[in-house]
Structure formats: structure tokens, C-alpha cells
Design an enzyme around this catalytic site. Structure first.
Site, PDB file in Angstrom:
ATOM      1  N   SER A 143      28.585  54.442  13.216  1.00 41.54           N
ATOM      2  CA  SER A 143      28.662  54.830  11.863  1.00 41.54           C
ATOM      3  C   SER A 143      27.336  54.787  11.140  1.00 41.54           C
ATOM      4  O   SER A 143      26.386  55.524  11.513  1.00 41.54           O
ATOM      5  CB  SER A 143      29.568  53.761  11.141  1.00 41.54           C
ATOM      6  OG  SER A 143      30.014  54.202   9.722  1.00 41.54           O
ATOM      7  N   ASP A 163      28.454  59.355  10.641  1.00 43.09           N
ATOM      8  CA  ASP A 163      29.543  59.917  11.551  1.00 43.09           C
ATOM      9  C   ASP A 163      30.537  60.378  10.563  1.00 43.09           C
ATOM     10  O   ASP A 163      31.600  60.848  10.868  1.00 43.09           O
ATOM     11  CB  ASP A 163      29.982  58.860  12.382  1.00 43.09           C
ATOM     12  CG  ASP A 163      30.883  57.736  11.707  1.00 43.09           C
ATOM     13  OD1 ASP A 163      30.601  57.240  10.497  1.00 43.09           O
ATOM     14  OD2 ASP A 163      31.898  57.096  11.963  1.00 43.09           O
ATOM     15  N   ARG A 196      32.801  58.271   6.014  1.00 41.52           N
ATOM     16  CA  ARG A 196      32.789  57.627   4.630  1.00 41.52           C
ATOM     17  C   ARG A 196      32.435  58.828   3.522  1.00 41.52           C
ATOM     18  O   ARG A 196      31.546  59.799   4.024  1.00 41.52           O
ATOM     19  CB  ARG A 196      31.739  56.471   4.478  1.00 41.52           C
ATOM     20  CG  ARG A 196      32.057  55.547   5.555  1.00 41.52           C
ATOM     21  CD  ARG A 196      30.908  54.262   5.281  1.00 41.52           C
ATOM     22  NE  ARG A 196      31.517  53.132   6.007  1.00 41.52           N
ATOM     23  CZ  ARG A 196      31.127  51.877   5.627  1.00 41.52           C
ATOM     24  NH1 ARG A 196      30.366  51.730   4.573  1.00 41.52           N
ATOM     25  NH2 ARG A 196      31.715  50.916   6.398  1.00 41.52           N
ATOM     26  N   THR A 241      41.129  44.043   5.950  1.00 42.95           N
ATOM     27  CA  THR A 241      40.054  44.863   5.919  1.00 42.95           C
ATOM     28  C   THR A 241      40.168  45.606   6.937  1.00 42.95           C
ATOM     29  O   THR A 241      39.987  45.208   8.101  1.00 42.95           O
ATOM     30  CB  THR A 241      38.685  44.101   5.647  1.00 42.95           C
ATOM     31  OG1 THR A 241      38.748  43.469   4.724  1.00 42.95           O
ATOM     32  CG2 THR A 241      37.392  45.312   5.631  1.00 42.95           C
TER      33      THR A 241
HETATM   34  O1  LIG Z   1      31.440  51.326   9.628  1.00 35.62           O
HETATM   35  P1  LIG Z   1      32.518  52.349   9.479  1.00 35.62           P
HETATM   36  O2  LIG Z   1      32.388  53.344   8.758  1.00 35.62           O
HETATM   37  O3  LIG Z   1      32.985  52.811  10.837  1.00 35.62           O
HETATM   38  O4  LIG Z   1      33.584  51.306   9.038  1.00 35.62           O
HETATM   39  C1  LIG Z   1      34.031  50.242   9.761  1.00 35.62           C
HETATM   40  O5  LIG Z   1      33.723  49.145   9.080  1.00 35.62           O
HETATM   41  C2  LIG Z   1      34.286  48.891   7.551  1.00 35.62           C
HETATM   42  C3  LIG Z   1      33.656  47.870   7.163  1.00 35.62           C
HETATM   43  O6  LIG Z   1      34.097  46.494   7.778  1.00 35.62           O
HETATM   44  P2  LIG Z   1      33.480  45.268   7.713  1.00 35.62           P
HETATM   45  O7  LIG Z   1      33.499  44.797   6.459  1.00 35.62           O
HETATM   46  O8  LIG Z   1      33.950  44.222   8.767  1.00 35.62           O
HETATM   47  O9  LIG Z   1      31.637  45.477   8.318  1.00 35.62           O
HETATM   48  C4  LIG Z   1      35.747  48.830   7.690  1.00 35.62           C
HETATM   49  O10 LIG Z   1      36.360  48.669   6.533  1.00 35.62           O
HETATM   50  C5  LIG Z   1      36.202  50.086   8.403  1.00 35.62           C
HETATM   51  O11 LIG Z   1      37.483  50.205   8.312  1.00 35.62           O
HETATM   52  C6  LIG Z   1      35.641  50.307   9.734  1.00 35.62           C
HETATM   53  O12 LIG Z   1      36.011  51.487  10.314  1.00 35.62           O
HETATM   54 MG   LIG Z   2      31.317  55.799   9.261  1.00 39.68          MG
END
Ligand SMILES: O=P([O-])(O)O[C@H]1O[C@H](COP(=O)(O)O)[C@@H](O)[C@H](O)[C@H]1O
Ligand SMILES: [Mg+2]
Length: 607
Positions: A163, A323, A326, A398
Site C-alpha cells: 500500500s 495501490d 485509499r 479497524t
Molecule cells: O495500508 P492499506 O491501505 O492496505 O490499509 C490497511 O491498513 C489500514 C490501517 O491499519 P492500521 O491502523 O492497523 O495500520 C486498515 O485500516 C486497512 O483496513 C488496511 O487494509
Molecule cells: Mg492502500
């Protein structure tokens, strides 16, 4: 590069166990780069780090596996990707054999270093087990991989991506056959199967298999056209109005994969094409123009987009993370400066847009059959809205894995999920993709903004009108970096060991929820209704002034995140600024009293 003949040499670190671990790694790893890194560390006598990386193993976190790329079992590399895929494949055969053998698995990757290679190694592992593989031939956004799992009804999906993490990281996101990311018990079961299938098959490195095997297909073209055909169902109203919009918009994919996909989204919606940020529009795994390729960072990450927007007279900027799952958005204010909407502001607007759009096209479906979802650390705006409008609302832990799985459960009960979001700028508009999707949320927001601008309004004015109607919901969220897990344990232990705190500075704590242990003081049985998650630290404090604050460790990055919110009733006399000031004081007190960044050496977010 190191001399690999040393592979054969005796390793003498002073610890037989470590010597064996090193020899064992060198004997299984056929990647010269990672072997050379191990030998370099041996030469440099970096034994403690070697021991840490060879005697531990990455675990599934908020978004599957995510770690730095490098040698060892705690890192993302050929060996760990193969082992993970072998174990995962075995589990698929055990849990849903006929589906796995008939419909196979979808595998996609982003544009990071090694992502394509890791995807190929994962594909070979599946093919060897007789599982057909829909392996994308080029990089794609994560939402297109999630979409392909549902479209082909595959047994699972793998997306190789880290990501928005720093360039040295990579990751392995796992989707189950329902198209959502995996939740327990699958993560635990996969982890167990990985441990039971560590021995690497000699054919595991044979990427030529992908050219010869009948079990490999390329879904790219089909998924591309199918995804965008389905996206048309999100277009509301007259496309010609959008084409004649006064709104000028700038877009950046932040060196990731989004450019081509967002262009296509704008075409589907009939939107005028956006201004591109030339330095960031092509994929570049080194993310050269940003410190963190994360539009969630706000102004510091959107600097170049703002410059391009200023040069081109754009009113609005939208951005994806690398990716493209977001979505961030900024709007020029009257004074000419840029306001970057935070994830909650954007979620409040997109949730309302989802509701309005749905009601305008499905006026007869009763509100009791509709619902929205948000993560528990997100704003309660949608909850307030649901209470007023009479639709259903639920909050989850989350991670989109929780929200999408919850949405699917309610869909099976006959409800319609309009929208799900989390404050970290993740939005699932509709249910074409059971994960957050920046490629569809982008044009939905742009189309609504076009309408507003044609009416002489702005997104900020729209947001203000929502707060007048449903009450101000002001949040103040951010994070501290902490690279030392024992320090994190110390901080949270201190908040529990002599009983939970009853006050925080001048603020009285009226309720405590501890998701790590499953405690919630607001219920008679003291049990939290959210699933207990001992793998992360998470404490929520409700204060006597109505504010709520949460401290939690990230499952994807070395961060302690904090989330605070203040809510006022719709007709409150307090202005937004006064509320924000009150919240700021509470937030500062929470940080100084409970996190104590100076004492623990925590590094605040920069910029
Ligand atoms: O990084 P991404 O866009 O894949 O996003 C990922 O990380 C975010 C932050 O998670 P954390 O607070 O545990 O770091 C999550 O909420 C999300 O569902 C997950 O797919
Ligand atoms: Mg992402």
C-alpha cells in the site's frame, strides 16, 4: 555483492543454533541478493539482528502480511512468499477443495520492487498444488484484485502490495472466496498451515511453469472491462452535466498504479479529465518526490499536487495511495490556501452522497433495509446520520477485513450496504468491491463536487451543511512512530497494571474499553462487544465532557495511533472553532498523560 562461495563455508558466530539457522537459510534461499545480505551481516557480526530475523516469523496483521523486504523469516522475500503460499494453498485445498480446483485463485500485484516476482512465486506454488491461477500480467490497483475474486468466484485472492508504506516494505494481502480480506479463523489456520509446510519444493523457483502450465490464465483485460462496466451503475444523473462542469480537478496516484485506472473511471462517469501531476503519475517504486507515499499524511504528501493544481487553476485535488484503494481530497479555500479533508470529513461527505444517490435511484426501498458501516476509531457521524434518517449503522474493529465481512453478513440477511469507511481514508462505496476502493470513490466524489460547483457551491460548504443538520463531529487523529515493541508494551502495561486510570489530567474517565483484553466498563458483564484482539493494543476512553479518545497500535506500520472526537448536537451554540479548541486540549492531555512521548522517545508525525 558478496562472494556466494562463502555459502559453503563454515559459519561461526559463537552460537551453534544461530550457525545452523544461517546455514539452513543459505541452503534454501536461491535468491542471490538475500543470501548476500545474510553473508554481509555475518561478516559484520550483526548477530543479534540475524538471530531476530531467523528465529521469528511475520504474522498476519490488519492487512495480511506486511514487512520490510530483506532476508529472514520476519521479512518479505522469496522464501517467505513461497512458504506462505505453500501453506495457504494447502489450507485452501483443505477448506474448499473443489472450489479451489475448479475456480482457482486470483493473484495481483502493485508496482513496488519485487511485487511482480512475489506474485509469480505465489502463482507457481498454487499451480504446483493443482490450483488454477488467474495471475494479472501487469500491475493493478488492489480493488481490481478484490473485484476479480468475486467476479470469477475464486477460492481466494492474493494481492502483493504494501500500500502506502515506505519503499522498502512489501506485503501479502489475502482475500477469501467472498471477496473480503480474511478474518479469524482463516488467518490463524493459514499461519498453522504455513508452519506445517515450510519445506520448499524444488520446483517452487521454476517461474517457467507460468509460461507452460494450462492452469495459468491472465485476467487483466477481462477484469478491466468488467470492472468499468459495473462502475457505470454508480453514475447517477445526466453525464452531459458532468462534462460541462465548471470544476477543475487535479489528480495524483502518488507514484503508484492509479493513473490509468482513474482516467478510465473519469471517462465512465463522463467527467472532464483531470490535470495530472507529471512528477508522480507514472509508477515509481522509489517514490522519489515524497517522504511517505501516503496521501493520509496530508499537506506534506500533497505538495506537488498542490503546485500542479495552483499552476492549472484547479479547485479540487484528489489522490490515491500507491495501490489505489485509499482516496484523499483537498479543496482550495476562499483565501486561496488548501484544506485537506481528513478521513472523517471525507467519510461524512461520501456517506451522505451514497445515501442521496441511492435514495434518488431506489426511492421505494425502506431505510430500515439500508445500512452503513464504519470502523470503531472513525467518527460517529454516520451513526448520528443513521439515527436521524432511520437506516442501520454498525461499527467494527479497524481494518476493512472486518467491515467488508460484516457487510457481507448483512447482505445475506437481505440488507443493502450503501457505504463503509474508515478514518484512514478508506472508502467502500457500494458493493462492487468488498474492500475499500479509491478508483470508484474518486469519480463518485468528483461527480458530486462537479454538481456542487455548477450550483455555485463547494465541498466545504456541503460539509458545513451536513454538520448543521447532524451536528458537528470534529476529530483529531494522528500518530507517533515507535520502532521498539517493548516500549509499546511498557506504555500500555502502565495504563492497565494498577487498574485502569479514572482520570486524565482534568478530565474524568467515565468508561473504558480494552479491545486487547475484551473488557468494556459500560456493559454490566464488562465484556466488549467487538471481537477481542490480543495481537494489538487498543484502549478507548470516554470522558465526562462527552469526548472519546482511543490509543491503538497499528497493524501495518510501527506506529501508535490516537483518535479523538467531540460531537455537538445540531443546534449547539458552540462554533466549530470552539469545539476544535476543546478537543485539542483533551487530545494534548491524553498524549501527555497516557502516551508520554518525551519519556518514551516517541517520534511525532512530521509536517
Ligand atoms: O495500508 P492499506 O491501505 O492496505 O490499509 C490497511 O491498513 C489500514 C490501517 O491499519 P492500521 O491502523 O492497523 O495500520 C486498515 O485500516 C486497512 O483496513 C488496511 O487494509
Ligand atoms: Mg492502500
Amino acid at each position: 555483492m558478496q562472494d556466494l562461495s562463502a555459502k559453503e563455508a563454515d559459519i561461526k558466530t559463537g552460537s551453534n543454533k544461530l550457525d545452523e539457522e544461517i546455514q539452513s537459510w543459505l541452503s534454501i534461499d536461491r535468491n542471490e541478493n538475500t543470501c548476500a545480505e545474510i553473508l554481509k551481516m555475518v561478516n559484520e557480526r550483526n548477530y543479534s539482528e540475524l538471530e531476530a530475523m531467523l528465529t521469528n516469523r511475520m504474522a498476519f496483521g490488519t492487512a495480511g502480511l506486511r514487512a520490510r523486504m530483506g532476508p529472514g523469516y520476519t521479512c518479505m522475500n522469496d522464501v517467505t512468499v513461497i512458504q506462505t503460499s505453500q501453506g495457504f494453498g494447502k489450507y485452501l485445498l483443505e477448506a474448499q477443495e473443489s472450489l479451489a480446483k475448479e475456480n482457482g485463485i486470483a493473484i495481483g500485484f502493485d508496482a513496488r520492487h519485487n511485487s511482480a516476482r512475489f506474485a509469480k512465486l505465489a502463482a507457481v506454488a498454487m499451480i504446483r498444488l493443482g490450483i488454477p491461477v488467474h495471475l494479472f500480467s501487469d500491475y493493478t490497483p488492489t480493488p481490481l484484485l478484490a473485484y476479480s475474486v468475486r467476479k470469477y468466484k475464486t477460492a481466494a485472492g492474493i494481492m502483493i502490495t504494501a500500500s502506502h508504506n515506505p519503499k522498502d516494505d512489501n506485503g501479502y494481502k489475502v482475500f477469501w472466496s467472498n471477496g473480503a480480506q480474511i478474518i479469524p479463523p482463516h488467518d490463524r489456520n493459514i499461519a498453522q498451515h504455513i508452519l506445517e509446510n515450510l519445506e520448499i519444493h524444488p520446483e517452487a523457483w521454476n517461474l517457467d511453469l507460468l509460461g507452460t502450465s494450462k492452469l495459468r490464465s491472465d485476467p487483466y483485460a477481462d477484469i478491466f472491462s468488467s470492472y468499468y462496466k459495473d462502475l457505470e451503475s454508480y453514475v447517477v444523473g445526466d453525464k452531459n452535466c458532468l462534462a460541462s462542469s465548471k470544476l477543475k480537478l487535479t489528480y495524483t496516484p502518488m507514484h503508484g498504479v492509479g493513473q490509468k485506472f482513474m482516467k478510465q473511471s473519469f471517462d465512465v462517469f463522463g467527467l472532464n479529465q483531470f490535470v495530472s501531476v507529471l512528477e508522480q503519475c507514472d509508477p515509481d517504486p522509489d517514490f522519489p518526490t515524497v517522504i511517505f507515499p501516503n496521501p493520509e499524511e496530508g499537506k506534506s504528501a500533497l505538495d506537488l499536487a498542490m503546485k500542479a493544481a495552483d499552476a492549472n487553476g484547479s479547485d479540487v485535488i484528489i489522490a490515491n495511495d500507491p495501490d489505489a484503494d485509499r482516496l484523499a481530497c483537498a479543496e482550495r479555500s476562499e483565501s486561496g490556501s488548501w484544506h485537506v479533508f481528513n478521513g472523517n470529513e471525507l467519510g461524512s461527505m461520501l456517506g451522505t452522497i451514497a445515501y442521496e444517490n441511492f435514495k434518488s435511484t431506489n426511492p421505494t426501498i425502506p431505510n430500515e433495509k439500508l445500512y452503513m458501516v464504519a470502523s470503531t476509531v472513525s467518527s460517529k457521524f454516520l451513526k448520528s446520520m443513521s439515527q436521524r434518517e432511520g437506516f442501520m449503522f454498525e461499527e467494527c474493529l479497524t481494518g476493512f477485513k472486518w467491515m467488508a465481512n460484516y457487510a457481507l453478513r448483512k447482505m445475506a440477511e437481505g440488507y443493502t450496504c450503501l457505504f463503509a469507511y474508515e478514518e484512514s481514508i478508506g472508502y467502500m462505496y457500494g458493493t462492487n468491491v468488498m474492500d475499500k476502493d479509491g478508483i470508484s470513490a474518486g469519480p463518485v466524489l468528483a461527480a458530486y463536487a462537479s454538481k456542487l460547483y455548477n450550483e455555485g457551491s463547494t465541498l466545504s460548504q456541503f460539509l458545513h451543511s451536513l454538520y448543521s443538520k447532524y451536528g458537528y463531529h470534529i476529530s483529531n487523529d494522528s500518530y507517533y512512530l515507535c520502532y521498539d515493541p517493548p516500549t509499546i508494551q511498557t506504555i500500555f502495561r502502565a495504563l492497565r497494571e494498577n487498574g485502569y486510570p479514572t482520570s486524565c489530567g482534568k478530565y474524568k474517565v467515565v468508561n473504558i474499553r480494552d479491545v486487547t483484553t475484551g473488557y468494556d466498563s459500560s456493559f454490566e458483564d464488562k465484556k466488549s462487544v467487538l471481537p477481542t484482539d490480543p495481537s494489538c493494543q487498543m484502549l478507548t476512553f470516554s470522558f465526562d465532557n462527552g469526548c472519546v479518545g482511543t490509543l491503538r497500535t497499528s497493524g501495518t506500520e510501527p506506529k501508535i495511533k490516537y483518535y479523538t472526537e467531540i460531537i455537538s448536537p445540531p443546534q449547539s451554540e458552540l462554533s466549530k472553532d470552539e469545539l476544535a479548541k476543546q478537543l485539542l486540549d483533551l487530545k494534548n492531555t491524553l498524549i501527555e498523560t497516557f502516551l508520554q512521548p518525551e519519556k518514551y522517545g516517541l517520534k511525532a508525525k512530521t509536517g
